[in-house]
Design a protein around this motif. Structure first.
Motif, PDB file in Angstrom:
ATOM      1  N   UNK A 207      -0.712  -7.097  -2.197  1.00  0.00           N
ATOM      2  CA  UNK A 207       0.732  -6.947  -2.429  1.00  0.00           C
ATOM      3  C   UNK A 207       1.034  -5.752  -3.306  1.00  0.00           C
ATOM      4  N   UNK A 208       0.101  -5.422  -4.201  1.00  0.00           N
ATOM      5  CA  UNK A 208       0.363  -4.310  -5.121  1.00  0.00           C
ATOM      6  C   UNK A 208       0.338  -2.987  -4.386  1.00  0.00           C
ATOM      7  N   UNK A 209      -0.613  -2.893  -3.416  1.00  0.00           N
ATOM      8  CA  UNK A 209      -0.697  -1.649  -2.656  1.00  0.00           C
ATOM      9  C   UNK A 209       0.520  -1.506  -1.743  1.00  0.00           C
ATOM     10  N   UNK A 210       0.940  -2.642  -1.151  1.00  0.00           N
ATOM     11  CA  UNK A 210       2.126  -2.609  -0.285  1.00  0.00           C
ATOM     12  C   UNK A 210       3.344  -2.181  -1.115  1.00  0.00           C
ATOM     13  N   UNK A 211       3.480  -2.794  -2.280  1.00  0.00           N
ATOM     14  CA  UNK A 211       4.617  -2.497  -3.157  1.00  0.00           C
ATOM     15  C   UNK A 211       4.610  -1.021  -3.563  1.00  0.00           C
ATOM     16  N   UNK A 212       3.443  -0.542  -4.009  1.00  0.00           N
ATOM     17  CA  UNK A 212       3.358   0.853  -4.467  1.00  0.00           C
ATOM     18  C   UNK A 212       3.717   1.816  -3.333  1.00  0.00           C
ATOM     19  N   UNK A 213       3.214   1.513  -2.134  1.00  0.00           N
ATOM     20  CA  UNK A 213       3.474   2.374  -0.990  1.00  0.00           C
ATOM     21  C   UNK A 213       4.970   2.382  -0.636  1.00  0.00           C
ATOM     22  N   UNK A 214       5.595   1.206  -0.677  1.00  0.00           N
ATOM     23  CA  UNK A 214       7.031   1.128  -0.345  1.00  0.00           C
ATOM     24  C   UNK A 214       7.867   1.882  -1.373  1.00  0.00           C
ATOM     25  N   UNK A 215       7.506   1.724  -2.642  1.00  0.00           N
ATOM     26  CA  UNK A 215       8.248   2.404  -3.708  1.00  0.00           C
ATOM     27  C   UNK A 215       8.090   3.922  -3.554  1.00  0.00           C
ATOM     28  N   UNK A 216       6.862   4.357  -3.234  1.00  0.00           N
ATOM     29  CA  UNK A 216       6.614   5.793  -3.058  1.00  0.00           C
ATOM     30  C   UNK A 216       7.416   6.326  -1.849  1.00  0.00           C
ATOM     31  N   UNK A 217       7.369   5.583  -0.755  1.00  0.00           N
ATOM     32  CA  UNK A 217       8.072   6.009   0.462  1.00  0.00           C
ATOM     33  C   UNK A 217       9.575   6.105   0.220  1.00  0.00           C
TER      34      UNK A 217
END
Ligand SMILES: C[S@@+](CC[C@H](N)C(=O)[O-])C[C@H]1O[C@@H](n2cnc3c(N)ncnc32)[C@H](O)[C@@H]1O
Length: 254
Positions: A207-217
């Motif tokens: 979930x942390x990687x998904x979250x980080x990726x969404x925030x970056x995108x």
């Protein structure tokens, strides 16, 4: 994946968001208002919107309404604040706040932030702790920029004379800084507890990687549309506030 499967996934995700936040609305409300430093962060985000008295601002994924007092202060009694959220339980707390303060120009409505139930142009869009929950944050941010950029309906519209509005994103995600390792560990635990659906998110990808990726995108999408951006980080880079200045559509005089 078929279009039907994608639509079904979206409906399922929306219903899991609603049941999760519906169940935890009271606890979330306390965290949203009383976590140390959170008021300062919300004030900073609202300052980045560069609102004036009389402006129109939309708070997408407004939750229990923790941003509303700051937004109402910024636009004053002549402005308009619209809060939008999927979850009835969160909105009922926001509505209670609005009623208790007697604000007649603050409205909270149930709706999807990815298809905002508001027409533009607006002067500002705020989304705090929301883009990490969206499947396609870049598309959502582009739509939010369109809300600011939208053409005025009439040349007499006072917004036509202003040259820009702002979209501001506030999020927390794992920091890339090595020094933030202990904070990242605490943040991981908090994400697992506070992100629906709690169990499913323990699987790969994390979930942390998904979250980080969404925030970056989401931030990349905002930078792409902005004529200027301002970015600030707190808690060693875990918390980020990004504001993008969006040019208004040019309206030809009638
Ligand atoms: C972490 S809370 C943030 C609430 C608030 N913005 C704040 O700063 O306290 C996320 C909120 O986003 C809402 N939400 C999630 N996906 C949404 C969507 N697609 N449209 C509208 N609201 C959404 C949830 O119901 C929840 O209230």
């Amino acid at each position: 994946m078929t279009a039907n499967a994608t639509a079904e996934d979206a409906v399922e995700r929306a219903s899991s968001v609603q049941s999760f936040y519906g169940r935890w609305a009271t606890l979330y409300d306390g965290l949203a208002r009383f976590t140390p430093g959170i008021g300062r962060l919300r004030r900073e985000a609202v300052a980045a919107l560069e609102l004036d008295p009389g402006d129109v601002v939309v708070d997408l994924g407004c939750g229990t309404g923790a941003n509303l007092p700051f937004l109402r202060d910024a636009v004053g009694p002549t402005g308009t604040v619209v809060g939008v959220d999927l979850t009835a339980g969160m909105l009922s707390r926001a509505r209670r706040l609005v009623d208790a303060r007697g604000w007649r120009n603050v409205h909270v409505v149930q709706g999807d932030a990815t298809r905002p139930p508001v027409g533009g142009p607006v002067d500002g869009v705020l989304a705090s702790f929301v883009v990490g929950m969206l499947d396609d944050p870049a598309a959502a941010v582009a739509d939010w920029c369109d809300l600011v950029h939208a053409e005025s309906t009439g040349a007499s519209d006072p917004m036509a004379s202003e040259s820009f509005g702002n979209v501001v994103l506030v999020d927390a995600a794992l920091s890339d800084r090595a020094v933030a390792r202990p904070l990242n560990a605490a943040f991981r635990a908090l994400t697992v507890l506070s992100t629906p659906p709690t169990l499913q998110f323990r699987y790969d990808p994390s979930p942390h990687d998904v979250l980080r990726e969404r925030v970056r995108t989401a931030r990349d999408a905002l930078r792409e549309r902005s004529s200027a951006t301002a970015h600030r980080e707190h808690l060693l880079g875990v918390v980020r506030v990004t504001g993008g200045r969006i040019q208004r559509a040019v309206v030809a005089p009638e």
